[in-house]
Every structure is written in structure tokens, then in C-alpha cells.
Design a protein around this motif. Structure first.
Motif, PDB file in Angstrom:
ATOM      1  N   UNK A 164       0.858  -1.342  -0.022  1.00  0.00           N
ATOM      2  CA  UNK A 164      -0.141  -0.140  -0.045  1.00  0.00           C
ATOM      3  C   UNK A 164       0.657   1.021  -0.108  1.00  0.00           C
ATOM      4  N   UNK A 165       1.914   1.307   0.495  1.00  0.00           N
ATOM      5  CA  UNK A 165       2.755   2.470   0.711  1.00  0.00           C
ATOM      6  C   UNK A 165       3.246   2.964  -0.827  1.00  0.00           C
ATOM      7  N   UNK A 166       3.502   2.181  -1.803  1.00  0.00           N
ATOM      8  CA  UNK A 166       3.680   2.862  -2.979  1.00  0.00           C
ATOM      9  C   UNK A 166       2.290   3.647  -3.658  1.00  0.00           C
ATOM     10  N   UNK A 167       1.234   2.347  -3.530  1.00  0.00           N
ATOM     11  CA  UNK A 167      -0.091   2.955  -4.000  1.00  0.00           C
ATOM     12  C   UNK A 167      -0.361   4.344  -3.442  1.00  0.00           C
ATOM     13  N   UNK A 168      -0.470   4.419  -2.097  1.00  0.00           N
ATOM     14  CA  UNK A 168      -0.924   5.629  -1.507  1.00  0.00           C
ATOM     15  C   UNK A 168       0.108   6.769  -1.977  1.00  0.00           C
ATOM     16  N   UNK A 169       1.298   6.459  -1.768  1.00  0.00           N
ATOM     17  CA  UNK A 169       2.601   7.436  -2.219  1.00  0.00           C
ATOM     18  C   UNK A 169       2.031   8.095  -3.493  1.00  0.00           C
ATOM     19  N   UNK A 170       1.750   7.321  -4.712  1.00  0.00           N
ATOM     20  CA  UNK A 170       1.521   7.573  -5.899  1.00  0.00           C
ATOM     21  C   UNK A 170       0.160   8.362  -6.083  1.00  0.00           C
ATOM     22  N   UNK A 171      -0.883   8.184  -5.297  1.00  0.00           N
ATOM     23  CA  UNK A 171      -2.091   8.543  -5.233  1.00  0.00           C
ATOM     24  C   UNK A 171      -1.854  10.078  -4.836  1.00  0.00           C
ATOM     25  N   UNK A 172      -1.046  10.252  -3.562  1.00  0.00           N
ATOM     26  CA  UNK A 172      -0.715  11.495  -2.838  1.00  0.00           C
ATOM     27  C   UNK A 172      -0.109  12.412  -3.652  1.00  0.00           C
ATOM     28  N   UNK A 173       0.448  11.924  -4.914  1.00  0.00           N
ATOM     29  CA  UNK A 173       1.139  12.774  -5.677  1.00  0.00           C
ATOM     30  C   UNK A 173      -0.004  13.966  -6.360  1.00  0.00           C
ATOM     31  N   UNK A 174      -1.270  13.527  -6.179  1.00  0.00           N
ATOM     32  CA  UNK A 174      -2.136  14.413  -6.819  1.00  0.00           C
ATOM     33  C   UNK A 174      -2.731  15.485  -5.694  1.00  0.00           C
ATOM     34  N   UNK A 175      -2.167  15.377  -4.706  1.00  0.00           N
ATOM     35  CA  UNK A 175      -2.477  16.184  -3.420  1.00  0.00           C
ATOM     36  C   UNK A 175      -1.559  17.493  -3.881  1.00  0.00           C
ATOM     37  N   UNK A 176      -2.712  18.530  -3.583  1.00  0.00           N
ATOM     38  CA  UNK A 176      -2.204  20.083  -3.574  1.00  0.00           C
ATOM     39  C   UNK A 176      -2.238  20.726  -2.036  1.00  0.00           C
ATOM     40  N   UNK A 177      -2.011  21.874  -1.981  1.00  0.00           N
ATOM     41  CA  UNK A 177      -2.006  22.345  -0.775  1.00  0.00           C
ATOM     42  C   UNK A 177      -3.517  22.332  -0.185  1.00  0.00           C
ATOM     43  N   UNK A 178      -4.445  22.346  -0.921  1.00  0.00           N
ATOM     44  CA  UNK A 178      -5.844  22.367  -0.422  1.00  0.00           C
ATOM     45  C   UNK A 178      -5.944  20.925  -0.030  1.00  0.00           C
ATOM     46  N   UNK A 179      -5.673  19.936  -0.480  1.00  0.00           N
ATOM     47  CA  UNK A 179      -6.154  18.433  -0.070  1.00  0.00           C
ATOM     48  C   UNK A 179      -5.020  18.117   1.307  1.00  0.00           C
ATOM     49  N   UNK A 180      -3.731  18.733   1.265  1.00  0.00           N
ATOM     50  CA  UNK A 180      -2.981  18.553   2.406  1.00  0.00           C
ATOM     51  C   UNK A 180      -3.630  19.487   3.733  1.00  0.00           C
ATOM     52  N   UNK A 181      -4.299  20.486   3.527  1.00  0.00           N
ATOM     53  CA  UNK A 181      -5.120  21.046   4.627  1.00  0.00           C
ATOM     54  C   UNK A 181      -5.856  20.254   5.157  1.00  0.00           C
ATOM     55  N   UNK A 182      -6.874  19.757   4.282  1.00  0.00           N
ATOM     56  CA  UNK A 182      -7.851  18.816   4.781  1.00  0.00           C
ATOM     57  C   UNK A 182      -7.304  17.717   5.354  1.00  0.00           C
ATOM     58  N   UNK A 183      -6.463  17.113   4.978  1.00  0.00           N
ATOM     59  CA  UNK A 183      -5.834  15.705   5.363  1.00  0.00           C
ATOM     60  C   UNK A 183      -5.292  16.197   6.744  1.00  0.00           C
ATOM     61  N   UNK A 184      -4.651  17.400   7.142  1.00  0.00           N
ATOM     62  CA  UNK A 184      -4.103  17.451   8.331  1.00  0.00           C
ATOM     63  C   UNK A 184      -5.390  17.511   9.383  1.00  0.00           C
ATOM     64  N   UNK A 185      -6.329  18.162   8.830  1.00  0.00           N
ATOM     65  CA  UNK A 185      -7.607  18.437   9.837  1.00  0.00           C
ATOM     66  C   UNK A 185      -8.333  17.012   9.975  1.00  0.00           C
ATOM     67  N   UNK A 186      -8.503  16.255   9.063  1.00  0.00           N
ATOM     68  CA  UNK A 186      -8.790  14.812   9.202  1.00  0.00           C
ATOM     69  C   UNK A 186      -8.059  14.071  10.121  1.00  0.00           C
ATOM     70  N   UNK A 187      -6.812  14.195   9.952  1.00  0.00           N
ATOM     71  CA  UNK A 187      -5.912  13.548  11.090  1.00  0.00           C
ATOM     72  C   UNK A 187      -6.173  13.859  12.288  1.00  0.00           C
ATOM     73  N   UNK A 188      -6.226  15.123  12.551  1.00  0.00           N
ATOM     74  CA  UNK A 188      -6.593  15.521  14.035  1.00  0.00           C
ATOM     75  C   UNK A 188      -7.891  15.265  14.689  1.00  0.00           C
ATOM     76  N   UNK A 189      -8.907  15.387  13.680  1.00  0.00           N
ATOM     77  CA  UNK A 189     -10.328  14.959  14.149  1.00  0.00           C
ATOM     78  C   UNK A 189     -10.246  13.467  14.540  1.00  0.00           C
ATOM     79  N   UNK A 190      -9.991  12.431  13.468  1.00  0.00           N
ATOM     80  CA  UNK A 190     -10.074  11.267  13.710  1.00  0.00           C
ATOM     81  C   UNK A 190      -9.232  10.576  14.741  1.00  0.00           C
ATOM     82  N   UNK A 191      -7.902  11.274  14.996  1.00  0.00           N
ATOM     83  CA  UNK A 191      -7.212  11.043  16.173  1.00  0.00           C
ATOM     84  C   UNK A 191      -7.683  11.368  17.326  1.00  0.00           C
ATOM     85  N   UNK A 192      -8.469  12.485  17.436  1.00  0.00           N
ATOM     86  CA  UNK A 192      -9.359  12.970  18.699  1.00  0.00           C
ATOM     87  C   UNK A 192     -10.376  12.066  19.301  1.00  0.00           C
ATOM     88  N   UNK A 193     -11.086  11.724  18.071  1.00  0.00           N
ATOM     89  CA  UNK A 193     -12.129  10.748  18.154  1.00  0.00           C
ATOM     90  C   UNK A 193     -11.920   9.527  18.650  1.00  0.00           C
TER      91      UNK A 193
END
Lengths: 189, 511
Positions: free
Chosen positions: B132-161
Motif C-alpha cells: 500500500x505504501x507505493x499505491x498511497x504515495x503515488x495517489x498522494x502525488x495528486x495532492x495540492x495544498x488544499x488537499x494537504x490542509x484537509x488531510x491534516x484536519x482529518x488527522x487531528x479529528x479522527x485521532x481525537x475521536x
């Protein structure tokens, strides 16, 4: 267990957690601290320079994200505050009638405070002022003696404990000093 | 795929030297001992080891940290079985069935079963890591600043949950506090110094390793010293070597727990403890003998140990592919990678794909070492459990102090460690989870720079934040995570369940 009527559990969380009177009080105190903290963050972020003179885009001003985080924290702290107030958390000075629990709690608090005190004296007071090896050895010896000393027993009958504490303190401190100084080439404090 | 296999074999061969095997063995054994001792967590072990290995070559240092991590998560099971005290939070579910087995006089058998479960869980996690690491890594190449922002928010929210299931608000507060701490010091876009109050040390920002050593080391020392004493081992250990008949009947449970463990491990900031509990819960639901769970069920023991060790490899997946840790020890591993000049994240599959497979080879070596060491010398190693905490804790604290100091030779870092230690202790007392704060500390800069960069790109428009396809998916995840904890959501789910059951009964009556 049935929860008493009139208990407010708020929007999130479970009843069991929010009905504990001690936790409600703790929540009240932390929410007040958090509200004060987040308001300070928001104020500081708002007054932070926007660097217009450098001609930078206002959307990339340094205060944007801290302000946003301050706002989020404020909202979360307000939810916590309102929930704890509705459950009587503002009665922070009212004591619970549980003598056994109190005594147990006091014992635990004493041990924590003692650990904290000795550790702070070592890390803040002595480190950098006395040589690292002697300072660490002294800390370890004091720590072990403080927690292993039995108040009911005469001093001479505990000489074995003092001896072992001294040996551990001297050997462990020497090992740490040698490993960090000679192997990792750290300039010790 | 074949190229990946080739790189894995290359990585493995590069580690097959006498020195490396020696490093693998001692660090895994040390990890097992650290994990075994209640009060010493995997995070503390990996954080302290980072300070001891920072001037080693990157591959050797990261290999030692991986071995320590895997060893510690496994080792915690021993005290869970023998003392009914989980060595690390990841082994809490192990106490449910491990200790009852020890009470029946089957401590050796329980250790053998937990070793096999941990080994198989780690193997499943390793396969998923490689896949999965190569798959996720290749998929994450499509990420721009907008996606990275939401990804960090998601990380905090789900981790808190997930780390504060009783009261998720506290988990979220902890996460956003961590983000705030990360904002202290010089920011990454204009070099402006924030919240330093003229202190030159603060203007450099808060160093992650001292903060983690404090939050998971010093805080743990304070928590442990609260209690007067812990009962020492009394159980007799006999045959440890697992029998096939103990393991084979639970092959489905092992595979299911391995998959669940890896998946949960891969969720940002959640970690091995939740993975073990969820695996245990699923095993109980799917078991033919659920009534035996909690009374010494072999299936329950296997499920929790497979789940927590699978989560280790799972937690490394987002570290390598996104630069986001899946658990607290993985957060230290991520920081260690940065210290050693490795830059994990979406670009890793372009810049250094061979490193990903080297990490897989490291996990493989650590897993093998854990299995061998887990079945050898058990009777002697468990004697470590008899060391009183009053003798152990000052030694650990001295290591916390010198470890924090050693990275940059600054007394300031010792003070940071102390501050986070006290803060971490208070947070635990107030039932705030510490893991989201550390996740926030890691993700803070990513959130800050990406949010402002995205605003500049969009010229202040908020539309791109909510209209890009990946953003929509991430927002949906965040909303579901937030809403799933509300009372009315739970009530509506119950209502839907009740109505559908009534409807089904009506249908069967008519039928």
C-alpha cells in the motif's frame, strides 16, 4: 447505574464520563483556562503584523492560521464550559465526602509532588551548575532513598538500602556519562 | 510489483552483515524489555533511542528504531499476561485473556501464543506496508495544498475521536493545542517569528523529540510514581513453544485481526491500542465461543496481539507515503527520519523508492528477531519485571534529561521536556489524550503553510477548498467523524435499526 435527572451530557460524549463530579469540576477548570488561552491567542494573532510593507499577499499573513486555531479552541472550550456549568462544575470548592478516597488521593499526590520536586531540582537547579556525573549520581541516590526509606524503621536497619542506592547511583551515572561523553561525543552540561 | 520485490531483496541483503544482525538483536531485545516494564512505553523507548542513535548512519539508526518499536509493542504483552498490567497501552486488550490463562497455570503457553500472534500480525502488516505504501504515495502525488490542509484536519479529528472515545472534544482540543505549539517560532513562508516573546530559543520553535520524551517519558514517570507498588511475577513459566493446534484453528481470526490492525494503524495518530481493542472486539463477535472471551480465550489473546503488532507496520504506511504518523511511536520515527535527512512524504516514491522497501526489510528483520527472541530466554528476561520502580524511574529520568539535551546540546530542550512532561501528566489526569497533541505538533507546520499557500493560489477564494474531488471526500470523512459522536446521530442510527428490524419481522410474518 441510573443517572440522576437533570444531568446534561451535551452534544458529544458519554453519560458515564460526564456524570463523574470530580471530572465535571476538572472540566470546568480546564475550560476556563482554555477560554482565557484561546482569547489570548486570537488577540495576539489579530495584532500580529500583516507585513504589508513587504508587499506580501494578505492571505499569507502570519496571524491567519494561529487566529483560526485560536477560534477553534475557543469554540471547543465553550462547549466544554457550558457542559460543565450545566452539570454543576462551577462548585469547584465543594468537597466530596469520601475520607478513604481523599487519603488515598493525598498519598498519590504527595508521591507525584515529591517526584516532581526532586526531578526539577536536578534538571533545573543543579544541571549545568554542578558537574554532570556528581549531579546525576546525587539525584539517583536521593530519589531511591526518598522512596525506599521506611519511616517506621530505625535508620541503621536500612543501611543495606542506602548502600544499594549508592552503588546504583554511582554505577548508572558513570555508565551514562561515559556512553554520552565518549561514545556519542556529547558535550555534557 | 517485481521491481518492488527486487528492491526489498536488495534492501534485505544490504542488512545481512554481522554488525547489522547484532544491532537488530540487541535493539529488539531492548525493545521487548522496555515494552515489558509497565510505565515504559514504546514511544518513550523509541524517543530515547532516537537520542542515542542520532549520530549513526541513517539506515542503521532507523533499523534500530524499527526494532525497538516492534519489540516494545510485543514485549508489553508479557507483563499483560504475567502481571495483568499492560506493559504498553497497546497491550491492554491482552490482559483480558492473557492473564486468565496465566492464572490457570498456562503462562508459558500464553506467551508462546502471543509471540506467534504478534509475529503473524507483523508479517501481515509488512505485506500491506510493501503493497500500500507505493499505491498511497503515488495517489498522494495528486495532492495540492488544499488537499494537504484537509488531510491534516482529518488527522487531528479522527485521532481525537479514537483516542478519546468517551469524550472526543478533549481529543480535538489536544490535537489543536498541538497545532498551536507547532506554530511557535519562525514560520515557513515569510520567516516571521510568532509567539516567541523575544526568547531566542523559542524563535527556533519547539523541538519534537524533547516534547515527546517529556509527554511520554517524564509524564509516565509521574504517573507511575503515583502508585506505591506493583505486584511482582508469581506465575510459573513452563512450555513456551507454541503448538500448531493452538494456532491453526484461529487462522481466520489471525488474518482478520492482521488486516484490521494494519488498517487502524494507518489512520493518523490512532495507534496500536485501538487496533488491539477493535481486533479483539471483531474476534469476539465472529467467535464460535464468545462466552470464553475474558476468561482465558486463546482466540481473544491471538486477536489482540495480532492486531497491535500489525498496527506497527500499518502506522508506518502514512509515515512513508504522506509524512503523517499513524501512531505516537511512528511520530518519533518520522521525526528521526527527518533528523537523518530522509524526507518521507508523497515524493518518496520519486526521490527514493528504494528507502520504502528498505523499511519493509527492516520490519521483516525486526519481526524475525522478535519471534526468535520471544521464544528464547523468556524465564530469564521476565526477571526484569522484578526491578522496583523506585530504582528504575530515576534512571529513566536521567536518560530523558540527557537524551533531550544531547540532540542540540541545549538546556532549553531539557526545559521543554520538563514542560511537556508536566503538561502530559496533567492532561492524562484530566482525561485528555496526549497522542493527538503530538500529532498536532507534527502536522502544525504542514497545516499552516498549506492553508496559507492555498489561500494565495485561490486569491482568497474558499471555493477550491470545498469543490476539488479529493477535498470533498476528505470533508465528508471529517463531517462523518464529527457527526458520528453526536447524541442525535446515535439516536437516529438506533431508530433506523429499530425500524428496519420491525419492518423485517413484519415481512417475515407476512411471508
Amino acid at each position: 447505574m441510573d443517572w440522576p435527572s437533570g444531568t446534561h451530557t451535551g452534544c458529544f460524549g458519554t453519560n458515564a464520563h460526564m456524570n463523574d463530579p470530580k471530572m465535571v469540576k476538572k472540566d470546568f477548570i480546564t475550560s476556563v483556562v482554555l477560554i482565557t488561552f484561546s482569547l489570548t491567542v486570537i488577540t495576539m494573532s489579530y495584532t500580529m503584523p500583516r507585513l504589508e510593507r513587504r508587499g506580501i499577499d494578505p492571505f499569507s499573513a502570519p496571524g491567519v492560521v494561529p487566529g483560526m486555531i485560536g477560534l477553534i479552541l475557543l469554540c471547543l472550550a465553550l462547549v466544554l464550559f457550558s457542559r460543565s456549568v450545566r452539570n454543576g462544575g462551577y462548585r469547584v470548592f465543594r468537597r466530596e465526602a469520601d475520607a478513604n478516597g481523599q487519603r488515598l488521593h493525598q498519598g498519590a499526590a504527595f508521591r507525584v509532588l515529591l517526584t516532581l520536586f526532586v526531578s526539577l531540582v536536578y534538571a533545573v537547579g543543579c544541571l549545568g551548575r554542578i558537574g554532570y556525573y556528581s549531579c546525576t549520581a546525587l539525584y539517583m541516590f536521593t530519589f531511591i532513598c526518598l522512596f525506599e526509606f521506611q519511616t517506621g524503621k530505625p535508620l541503621w536497619s536500612q543501611k543495606k538500602m542506602f548502600l544499594y542506592a549508592a552503588i546504583q547511583a554511582l554505577v548508572a551515572s558513570l555508565l551514562i556519562t561515559v556512553v554520552f561523553q565518549n561514545l556519542f561525543l556529547v558535550d555534557l552540561p | 510489483m517485481l521491481e518492488g520485490m527486487h528492491q526489498f531483496v536488495d534492501g534485505l541483503l544490504s542488512f545481512l552483515t554481522f554488525r547489522t544482525i547484532f544491532d537488530v538483536l540487541w535493539s529488539t531485545q531492548l525493545g521487548i524489555i522496555v515494552g515489558m516494564l509497565p510505565g515504559l512505553t514504546a514511544t518513550m523507548g523509541v524517543a530515547l533511542m532516537t537520542t542515542l542513535t542520532f549520530n549513526m548512519p541513517p539506515d542503521s539508526a532507523i533499523l534500530i528504531l524499527v526494532c525497538m518499536y516492534i519489540g516494545a509493542i510485543y514485549g508489553g504483552g508479557r507483563s499483560a499476561i504475567l502481571l495483568n498490567i499492560p506493559g504498553t497501552p497497546a497491550n491492554a486488550a491482552t490482559t483480558m485473556d492473557g492473564h486468565p490463562l496465566a492464572l490457570k497455570g498456562e503462562a508459558g503457553r500464553a506467551i508462546g501464543i502471543s509471540t506467534t500472534g504478534s509475529f503473524l500480525g507483523s508479517v501481515i502488516g509488512m505485506i500491506m506496508l510493501a503493497f500500500f505504501t507505493p499505491l498511497l504515495g503515488n495517489f498522494a502525488l495528486n495532492f495540492q495544498s488544499f488537499e494537504f490542509f484537509w488531510l491534516t484536519v482529518f488527522g487531528i479529528v479522527i485521532s481525537g475521536n479514537l483516542t478519546a472515545p468517551k469524550d472526543p472534544i478533549k481529543g480535538w482540543i489536544s490535537g489543536f493545542l498541538g497545532i498551536f505549539v507547532a506554530l511557535i517560532g519562525m514560520e515557513g513562508i515569510h520567516g516571521f517569528v510568532r509567539f516567541s516573546f523575544g526568547n531566542t530559543n523559542l524563535s527556533g520553535g519547539i523541538n519534537l523529540i524533547p516534547a515527546m520524551v517529556g509527554a511520554f517519558g517524564f509524564a509516565e514517570i509521574l504517573s507511575m510514581m503515583k502508585y506505591k507498588h506493583v505486584n511482582v511475577i508469581k506465575s510459573k513459566i513452563e512450555r513456551i513453544m507454541p503448538r500448531l493446534k493452538d494456532i491453526y484453528p484461529f487462522r481466520k481470526t489471525i488474518i482478520r485481526s492482521g488486516l484490521i490492525g494494519t488498517l487502524i494503524g494507518a489512520i493518523p495518530g490512532v495507534g496500536e491500542d485501538i487496533a488491539a481493542w477493535v481486533s479483539y472486539d471483531f474476534a469476539k463477535r465472529g467467535s464460535k465461543k464468545p462466552e470464553e472471551f475474558g476468561k482465558g480465550s486463546v482466540e481473544g489473546l491471538i486477536a489482540s496481539e495480532t492486531g497491535n503488532n500489525a498496527a506497527v507496520a500499518g502506522a508506518v504506511i502514512p509515515v512513508l507515503s504522506l509524512g503523517i504518523p499513524g501512531s505516537a511511536p511512528a511520530a518519533v520515527l518520522l521525526a528521526a527520519m527527518f533528523i537523518h535527512g530522509v524526507r518521507p512524504g508523497p515524493l518518496i516514491m520519486i526521490e527514493s523508492p528504494e528507502f520504502v522497501y528498505k523499511v519493509v526489510a527492516m520490519v521483516f528483520l525486526a519481526t524475525c528477531a522478535m519471534f526468535v527472541l520471544g521464544l528464547c530466554m523468556v524465564k530469564y528476561v521476565v526477571k526484569v519485571l522484578q526491578v522496583p520502580r523506585t530504582k528504575l524511574m530515576p534512571l529513566i529520568f536521567a536518560l530523558c534529561v540527557i537524551g533531550s539535551y544531547a540532540i542540540e546540546s541545549r538546556i532549553f530542550d531539557v526545559r521543554v521536556m520538563l514542560f511537556f512532561g508536566v503538561l502530559g501528566f496533567l492532561m492524562v489526569e484530566m482525561e485528555y489524550p496526549v497522542a493527538p497533541m503530538i500529532l498536532g505538533l507534527i502536522l502544525g507546520n504542514m497545516l499552516d503553510t498549506n492553508f496559507r499557500r492555498a489561500l494565495v493560489i485561490a486569491e482568497g477564494e474558499m471555493m477550491p477548498f470545498v469543490s476539488r474531488p479529493i477535498c470533498i471526500v476528505l470533508i465528508a470523512f471529517i463531517v462523518v467523524t464529527l457527526v458520528s459522536k453526536t447524541k442525535w446521530f446515535k439516536a437516529s442510527i438506533d431508530l433506523v435499526k429499530r425500524k428496519s428490524t420491525t419492518w423485517l419481522f413484519k415481512r417475515s410474518d407476512h411471508g
